[in-house]
Each structure stands twice: as C-alpha cells, then as structure tokens.
Design a protein around this motif. Structure first.
Motif, PDB file in Angstrom:
ATOM      1  N   ARG A  17       0.584  -1.529   0.019  1.00  0.00           N
ATOM      2  CA  ARG A  17      -0.133  -0.170   0.272  1.00  0.00           C
ATOM      3  C   ARG A  17       0.952   1.323  -0.046  1.00  0.00           C
ATOM      4  O   ARG A  17       0.358   2.343  -0.486  1.00  0.00           O
ATOM      5  N   HIS A  18       2.210   1.141   0.440  1.00  0.00           N
ATOM      6  CA  HIS A  18       3.104   2.226   0.649  1.00  0.00           C
ATOM      7  C   HIS A  18       3.754   2.586  -0.938  1.00  0.00           C
ATOM      8  O   HIS A  18       3.933   3.668  -1.380  1.00  0.00           O
ATOM      9  N   ASP A  19       4.022   1.205  -1.577  1.00  0.00           N
ATOM     10  CA  ASP A  19       4.836   1.276  -2.604  1.00  0.00           C
ATOM     11  C   ASP A  19       3.930   1.437  -3.917  1.00  0.00           C
ATOM     12  O   ASP A  19       4.649   1.931  -5.052  1.00  0.00           O
ATOM     13  N   PRO A 108      -0.126  -9.150  -3.837  1.00  0.00           N
ATOM     14  CA  PRO A 108      -1.168  -9.368  -3.086  1.00  0.00           C
ATOM     15  C   PRO A 108      -1.107  -8.530  -1.883  1.00  0.00           C
ATOM     16  O   PRO A 108      -0.240  -7.737  -1.240  1.00  0.00           O
ATOM     17  N   LEU A 109      -2.519  -8.259  -1.236  1.00  0.00           N
ATOM     18  CA  LEU A 109      -2.618  -7.257  -0.133  1.00  0.00           C
ATOM     19  C   LEU A 109      -2.847  -8.052   1.296  1.00  0.00           C
ATOM     20  O   LEU A 109      -2.335  -7.515   2.305  1.00  0.00           O
ATOM     21  N   LYS A 128       4.459   3.751  -7.226  1.00  0.00           N
ATOM     22  CA  LYS A 128       4.763   4.807  -6.960  1.00  0.00           C
ATOM     23  C   LYS A 128       6.071   5.298  -7.311  1.00  0.00           C
ATOM     24  O   LYS A 128       7.219   4.778  -6.896  1.00  0.00           O
ATOM     25  N   LYS A 129       6.228   6.633  -7.496  1.00  0.00           N
ATOM     26  CA  LYS A 129       7.573   7.146  -7.601  1.00  0.00           C
ATOM     27  C   LYS A 129       7.783   7.594  -5.920  1.00  0.00           C
ATOM     28  O   LYS A 129       6.927   7.792  -5.325  1.00  0.00           O
ATOM     29  N   SER A 130       9.102   8.176  -6.018  1.00  0.00           N
ATOM     30  CA  SER A 130       9.547   8.400  -4.558  1.00  0.00           C
ATOM     31  C   SER A 130       8.989   9.773  -4.173  1.00  0.00           C
ATOM     32  O   SER A 130       8.458   9.987  -2.952  1.00  0.00           O
ATOM     33  N   TRP A 131       8.637  10.494  -5.024  1.00  0.00           N
ATOM     34  CA  TRP A 131       7.986  11.822  -4.675  1.00  0.00           C
ATOM     35  C   TRP A 131       6.632  11.538  -4.152  1.00  0.00           C
ATOM     36  O   TRP A 131       6.248  12.335  -3.371  1.00  0.00           O
ATOM     37  N   ASP A 132       5.965  10.473  -4.762  1.00  0.00           N
ATOM     38  CA  ASP A 132       4.560  10.323  -4.653  1.00  0.00           C
ATOM     39  C   ASP A 132       4.422   9.876  -3.092  1.00  0.00           C
ATOM     40  O   ASP A 132       3.565  10.077  -2.331  1.00  0.00           O
ATOM     41  N   ALA A 136       2.306  11.461  -0.139  1.00  0.00           N
ATOM     42  CA  ALA A 136       1.400  10.893   0.595  1.00  0.00           C
ATOM     43  C   ALA A 136       1.855  10.870   2.138  1.00  0.00           C
ATOM     44  O   ALA A 136       0.771  10.983   2.957  1.00  0.00           O
ATOM     45  N   ILE A 137       2.764  10.835   2.481  1.00  0.00           N
ATOM     46  CA  ILE A 137       3.462  10.777   3.913  1.00  0.00           C
ATOM     47  C   ILE A 137       3.072  12.254   4.385  1.00  0.00           C
ATOM     48  O   ILE A 137       2.406  12.337   5.507  1.00  0.00           O
TER      49      ILE A 137
END
Length: 159
Positions: A17-19, A108-109, A128-132, A136-137
């Motif tokens: 979910r983070h990546d 898989p989640l 997601k890219k690192s800036w995404d 989000a954070i």
C-alpha cells in the motif's frame, strides 16, 4: 468440531500500500496443501515479496512465504512454492488485459480465512515514484495535525 465463522486475518502487505497506488482489488481462493493450511491457522505467513503471474489463463501466486508446519513430516510443503489462485475466468482475463495494456502489476494485499477457507486479496496496482510516497506521507501528517488541533480546540485548550 464446529464450523468456523467470520473472518480471521493472517497477514497483510502494508508495504504494498506504501509502494503502489491500488486501482482494483479482487478476492481469490488458494489451492493449498494440508500442512500449509495448518501453518496458516497458526498465523504464520509473509506477503512482502509476493506477486501474481498470469500464465496460460491461470493465476499463480509467487514469492509468498508460508513456513513449514512444525509438526509436519515428509509430507511438508516447500515454503516458497508457487500456488494457484482460484478466480473466475472473466476476472483473470480482465486482470491480464489491464496488466498488458496499462503497465500495471498485480500484488497480494492480505491473506485471511473467511468461514474456514483461505482467501487472498489481490490488487492491480501502479508503482509510486519516490516523490509520490513523500507527498502521501506529508498529506497524512498534515491531516493528523489538523485532527489534533481540532480536538484540542474542542477540549478548550489554547493552541
């Protein structure tokens, strides 16, 4: 023995979910050996390195670690073997088309039991890219800070 009711969570892939930006989710059954089910009932599994591959109209789960059952004998399973997913043909075709044309991946989640049957929640996702991730954070932190400030104001505390 009474039949199990309800849902029992075994493992979640919080890193996915983070990546990834999740687009669609699906619930699939799993083809498992007996010792794998016993190991899952003990709550032992890891989805971190897992991914789904569609091969000849069948969905396969790769890289998920279900450790060997401790009381198992020579019938024990391999910890990282590939496992077949049980999905409808239309769902498999839809996933395969989306992955091919849009450059998505399938991850898989969550792994859980529903009424005694092992199920896995899978998702089509875009990396997601690192800036995404940083954005989000930052949004999550800002939202948390506003909720704390509103709570303090409702309690009558000064800022």
């Amino acid at each position: 023995m009474a039949k199990e009711q309800g849902t029992k969570m075994i493992a979640q892939n919080k890193k996915a979910r983070h990546d990834y930006a999740i687009e669609d989710t699906y619930e699939a059954g799993l083809v498992l050996m007996g010792t794998e089910v016993k190991s899952l009932r003990e709550g032992r599994a890891s989805l971190v390195d897992g991914f789904i591959d569609i091969d000849r109209g069948e969905a396969w789960l790769h890289g998920v670690h279900i450790p060997e059952y401790l009381q198992g004998t020579w019938t024990n399973h391999s910890a990282r073997r590939k496992r077949k997913l049980l999905l409808h043909k239309a769902e498999i075709d839809k996933i395969e088309r989306r992955v091919a044309e849009k450059g998505l991946t399938v991850v898989p989640l969550a792994l859980y039991f529903v009424n005694g049957r092992a199920k896995i929640e899978i998702a089509t996702a875009r990396g997601k890219k690192s800036w995404d991730k940083r954005q989000a954070i930052a949004e999550r932190t800002a939202k948390r800070e506003t909720e704390i400030a509103v709570g303090r104001r409702l309690k009558g505390h000064a800022d």
